[in-house]
Motif scaffolding. Structure first.
Motif, short mmCIF file in Angstrom:
data_model
loop_
_atom_site.label_atom_id
_atom_site.label_comp_id
_atom_site.label_asym_id
_atom_site.label_seq_id
_atom_site.Cartn_x
_atom_site.Cartn_y
_atom_site.Cartn_z
N SER A 94 -5.90 52.31 30.40
CA SER A 94 -6.92 53.22 30.92
C SER A 94 -7.87 52.56 31.90
O SER A 94 -8.80 53.20 32.39
N VAL A 95 -7.65 51.29 32.23
CA VAL A 95 -8.50 50.62 33.22
C VAL A 95 -8.27 51.26 34.59
O VAL A 95 -7.13 51.30 35.08
N PRO A 96 -9.31 51.75 35.25
CA PRO A 96 -9.10 52.35 36.57
C PRO A 96 -8.89 51.28 37.63
O PRO A 96 -9.62 50.28 37.68
N PRO A 97 -7.89 51.43 38.47
CA PRO A 97 -7.66 50.44 39.53
C PRO A 97 -8.78 50.48 40.57
O PRO A 97 -9.37 51.53 40.82
N VAL A 98 -9.08 49.32 41.13
CA VAL A 98 -10.05 49.31 42.22
C VAL A 98 -9.44 50.05 43.40
O VAL A 98 -8.21 50.06 43.58
N GLY A 120 3.54 44.28 39.74
CA GLY A 120 2.43 44.67 40.61
C GLY A 120 1.86 43.51 41.39
O GLY A 120 1.47 43.66 42.55
N GLU A 121 1.82 42.36 40.76
CA GLU A 121 1.42 41.09 41.42
C GLU A 121 1.79 39.99 40.44
O GLU A 121 1.01 39.64 39.57
N THR A 139 -3.20 46.62 39.78
CA THR A 139 -2.48 47.62 38.99
C THR A 139 -1.37 48.26 39.82
O THR A 139 -1.66 48.90 40.84
N PRO A 140 -0.11 48.12 39.42
CA PRO A 140 0.96 48.81 40.13
C PRO A 140 0.91 50.31 39.86
O PRO A 140 0.35 50.76 38.87
#
Length: 338
Positions: free
Chosen positions: A178-182, A233-234, A279-280
């Motif tokens: 649930s972490v929102p991507p920057v 994603g990285e 985040t991908p």
């Protein structure tokens, strides 16, 4: 720790302490962390050969400026030009006081800057503490390694921007999901972390020390598992979502218990921040592995990439099938060292 009768780790650390903690501007010197992991998992015979390949990347210690003192340390905190000043300060502190006492004093001062240096300083500190906790003798190279790690952390100390608390998921895996991507998923980590505005309040509150350790263990497991499906994603940077909180978890036994809850909060902030920064868009499938833990680490060691070795080291701490599959995934995603 694997029985290092040859003294390989101390030899390697002495060899590395003539080099700085960074290279090429601000890239981290991963060698002290990687060689500790190699020795721990029975790969001591490969250490000096690995260093021979890695060593040409490294640079000499930066020149000192002005000594850090008990009266002036605040003005030097977060100043990367003072890396050697800080390392010398901690070397003096560790020569005059027990290492656990120095760590207990400085851990709460440094913890707010856990994300500084892309979390590498806290990870290096976790490896250094593990060598001291696991050694029957507190050797000079291992104490010196703690001085280098803490000095690096103090010099790169950088608090995250203030964030609004979002509703928390019931478990660590859900919280990471649930972490929102920057909004800007490009550029270096510093520009990405500067965009943080909100994170789930999963570590909010003040749990008792044992609850904090349990939740931190859950976070390390969740972040390690998540790499299996999201590491693409990285592949390099996302290992830190697991290795940074694991460094904190490894350090807990050396800390006063009243520091365990704030350590959980900082570890969550670091793991969530790295997750937000890289985040991908979608999860990817991954294959299970039939390899044993020893075989997984041997594969990572043969692969040679420093991040891959360190991630495999964390995966072996988790030591379940998904974690081992995640370590194999890191081998697949990261370029090998030729």
């Amino acid at each position: 720790m694997s029985d290092d009768k040859s003294g390989t780790l101390d030899e390697a650390l002495e060899r590395l302490h003539t080099t700085g903690p960074e290279r090429g501007g601000w890239l981290s010197n991963h060698a002290p962390m990687a060689v500790e992991a190699l020795v721990r998992h029975g790969q001591a015979p490969a250490v000096h050969r690995w260093l021979d390949a890695y060593g040409p990347k490294l640079e000499e210690l930066p020149a000192p400026h002005t000594p850090v003192t008990a009266a002036t340390w605040r003005e030097a905190l977060g100043d990367p030009a003072r890396i050697t000043d800080w390392t010398r300060f901690f070397a003096r502190e560790l020569s005059e006081h027990p290492w656990r006492e120095v760590l207990a004093t400085w851990w709460p001062r440094l913890l707010p800057g856990i994300a500084g240096g892309a979390t590498h300083p806290v990870i290096r500190t976790g490896h250094a503490v593990r060598t001291l906790l696991g050694s029957p003798e507190e050797t000079a190279p291992r104490r010196a390694e703690l001085a280098h790690a803490l000095g690096y952390w103090a010099a790169r100390h950088q608090p995250l921007p203030p964030v609004a608390p979002l509703a928390a998921a019931p478990d660590a895996a859900g919280a990471l999901d649930s972490v929102p991507p920057v909004p800007g998923q490009e550029g270096g980590i510093r520009s990405r972390l500067a965009q943080l505005t909100a994170l789930p309040a999963w570590a909010a509150g003040a749990p008792d020390p044992e609850a904090a350790r349990t939740r931190l263990t859950e976070l390390v497991t969740a972040a390690t598992h998540r790499y299996a499906s999201h590491g693409h994603g990285e592949p390099i940077m996302l290992v830190h979502a697991a290795t940074a909180p694991n460094a904190v978890l490894r350090t807990l036994p050396a800390l006063p218990r009243e520091l365990w809850a704030p350590s959980l909060a900082a570890a969550w902030a670091a793991a969530a921040a790295v997750t937000a920064a890289y985040t991908p868009r979608e999860a990817a499938p991954y294959a299970a592995t039939s390899l044993t833990a020893e075989e997984v680490f041997a594969r990572a060691a043969a692969h040679g990439d420093d991040h891959t070795i360190k991630f495999a080291d964390t995966a072996l701490d988790v030591a379940d099938p998904v974690a081992l599959a995640a370590a194999v995934r890191a081998v697949e995603l990261n370029p090998p060292v030729s």
